[in-house]
Scaffold this active site. Structure first.
Site, PDB file in Angstrom:
ATOM      1  N   LYS A   3       0.838  -1.190   0.000  1.00 20.26           N
ATOM      2  CA  LYS A   3       0.000   0.000   0.000  1.00 20.26           C
ATOM      3  C   LYS A   3       0.876   1.244   0.000  1.00 20.26           C
ATOM      4  O   LYS A   3       1.751   1.377   0.870  1.00 20.26           O
ATOM      5  CB  LYS A   3      -0.864  -0.028   1.250  1.00 20.26           C
TER       6      LYS A   3
HETATM    7  P1  FBP Z   1      -6.760   7.523   4.287  1.00 15.23           P
HETATM    8  O1  FBP Z   1      -7.579   7.038   3.128  1.00 15.23           O
HETATM    9  O2  FBP Z   1      -7.609   8.152   5.329  1.00 15.23           O
HETATM   10  O3  FBP Z   1      -5.617   8.369   3.836  1.00 15.23           O
HETATM   11  O4  FBP Z   1      -6.203   6.225   4.994  1.00 15.23           O
HETATM   12  C1  FBP Z   1      -5.073   5.588   4.508  1.00 15.23           C
HETATM   13  C2  FBP Z   1      -3.988   5.608   5.564  1.00 15.23           C
HETATM   14  O5  FBP Z   1      -2.907   4.817   5.124  1.00 15.23           O
HETATM   15  C3  FBP Z   1      -4.386   5.133   6.939  1.00 15.23           C
HETATM   16  O6  FBP Z   1      -4.313   3.743   7.081  1.00 15.23           O
HETATM   17  C4  FBP Z   1      -3.408   5.882   7.789  1.00 15.23           C
HETATM   18  O7  FBP Z   1      -3.861   6.129   9.075  1.00 15.23           O
HETATM   19  C5  FBP Z   1      -3.301   7.174   7.068  1.00 15.23           C
HETATM   20  O8  FBP Z   1      -3.511   6.927   5.719  1.00 15.23           O
HETATM   21  C6  FBP Z   1      -1.967   7.815   7.294  1.00 15.23           C
HETATM   22  O9  FBP Z   1      -2.005   9.078   6.721  1.00 15.23           O
HETATM   23  P2  FBP Z   1      -0.797  10.065   6.938  1.00 15.23           P
HETATM   24  O10 FBP Z   1       0.407   9.348   6.424  1.00 15.23           O
HETATM   25  O11 FBP Z   1      -1.176  11.242   6.114  1.00 15.23           O
HETATM   26  O12 FBP Z   1      -0.702  10.350   8.398  1.00 15.23           O
END
Ligand code: FBP
Length: 307
Positions: free
Chosen positions: A206
């Site tokens: 991911k």
């Molecule tokens: P989102 O779709 O809300 O961006 O979620 C994906 C994610 O990978 C979450 O699992 C994680 O908490 C978040 O993004 C981390 O975002 P950032 O790196 O901006 O703190």
């Protein structure tokens, strides 16, 4: 429903895995509205831990209830739902055998300094087995001063998960070290991060959708020489998928901060056109009201289904 040829093909990319891991990958690929297509839309809800509950659930307070998210994932027809230990424990028995679960095994808060992240390990493979999870999830931060410790942690966790028939999902987010904010999502850096996750043995990788920036001079020289073009999201996604074992690993892209529906769908179209395997969309779904969140997730699924 028997496995489709596409799902069989994807499973063939993991020749070293035991039947348990393959069954769990198949479970995720054969669940929800995208079942059998080889595409995935996953609901991740670890932002309460990562960003805090107010920023995360304030926009739609129904989301303070952990059961809300399991319902959202099922109502929308997601392939899987990912969350940290406490949140999964609170809802894991709601849809046994219906909703594949991913236990997010490491997490960090945003109360400390964010620049050199090294999340704590907040669950175990034993927890994942107890809760009936299909996979464990783990975040690495390539670039961070602590990346090597984290690579060692996921090496051990992945070995144990695979031995127990559980699949491994790696969130790979470049951060820290010498990286600028812009560099974190540069196309060459995202491609590198996805490659590292694949090298660490992830079944599902991911990353964030990449920008057209090429951050590192040594990469730009090579990419310019071969005439690489990164003007469109599809071009950039194609490059990331190629960097992740030439497309022989499932690569999904995160949704990011809340934005309007048109912007989300535009990005998803680029991911689909570039050969991405799907999306993992948290804030853009659960920060909307339930019906709107379901609708957006299903619109995203329709793009991946080629509708
Ligand atoms: P989102 O779709 O809300 O961006 O979620 C994906 C994610 O990978 C979450 O699992 C994680 O908490 C978040 O993004 C981390 O975002 P950032 O790196 O901006 O703190």
């Amino acid at each position: 429903m028997s496995l489709t040829p596409r799902v069989r093909e994807i499973l063939s990319w993991y020749p070293s895995d035991n039947p348990g891991v393959k069954a769990n990958l198949a479970r995720m690929l054969m669940t929800g509205r995208l079942a059998g297509t080889g595409k995935m839309v996953i609901l991740p809800v670890d932002q309460g831990f990562e960003h805090g509950p107010d920023r995360t659930f304030g926009p739609n307070p129904a989301g303070y209830d952990p059961c809300y998210h399991a319902n959202l994932a099922v109502d929308a027809g997601c392939n899987a739902y990912a969350a940290p230990l406490g949140q999964l424990e609170a809802a894991a028995d709601r849809f046994p055998g219906v909703l594949p679960l991913i236990l997010k095994l490491n997490n960090s808060d945003s109360l400390g300094g964010p620049t050199q992240p090294w999340p704590a390990i907040t669950g175990s493979v034993g927890d994942a087995l107890r809760l009936g999870c299909s996979a464990v999830g783990f975040t690495i931060y390539p670039g961070s001063d602590h990346r090597n410790e984290a690579y060692g942690e996921i090496r051990e966790i992945a070995e144990e998960a695979k031995a127990n028939g559980i699949a491994v999902v790696i969130w790979s987010y470049p951060r820290g070290g010498g990286l600028t904010k812009e560099g974190e999502t540069a196309v060459d850096v995202v491609a590198y991060a996805a490659h590292i996750a694949a090298q660490l043995g992830a079944h599902i990788v991911k990353v964030k959708p990449p920008t057209a920036t090429v951050a590192r001079d040594e990469n730009r020289k090579v990419l310019d020489k071969v005439g690489a073009k990164f003007d469109t999201m599809a071009d950039r996604i194609r490059h990331v998928v190629q960097a992740t074992f030439a497309g022989r690993r499932i690569v999904v892209f995160s949704g990011g901060e809340a934005k309007d529906t048109a912007a989300v769908l535009d990005e998803v179209r680029g991911i689909h056109q570039g050969g991405g395997f799907g999306s993992i969309v948290g804030r853009n779904s659960f920060q909307r009201k339930h019906a709107d969140g379901v609708q957006l997730l299903q619109q995203i699924m329709d793009v991946y289904a080629g509708k």
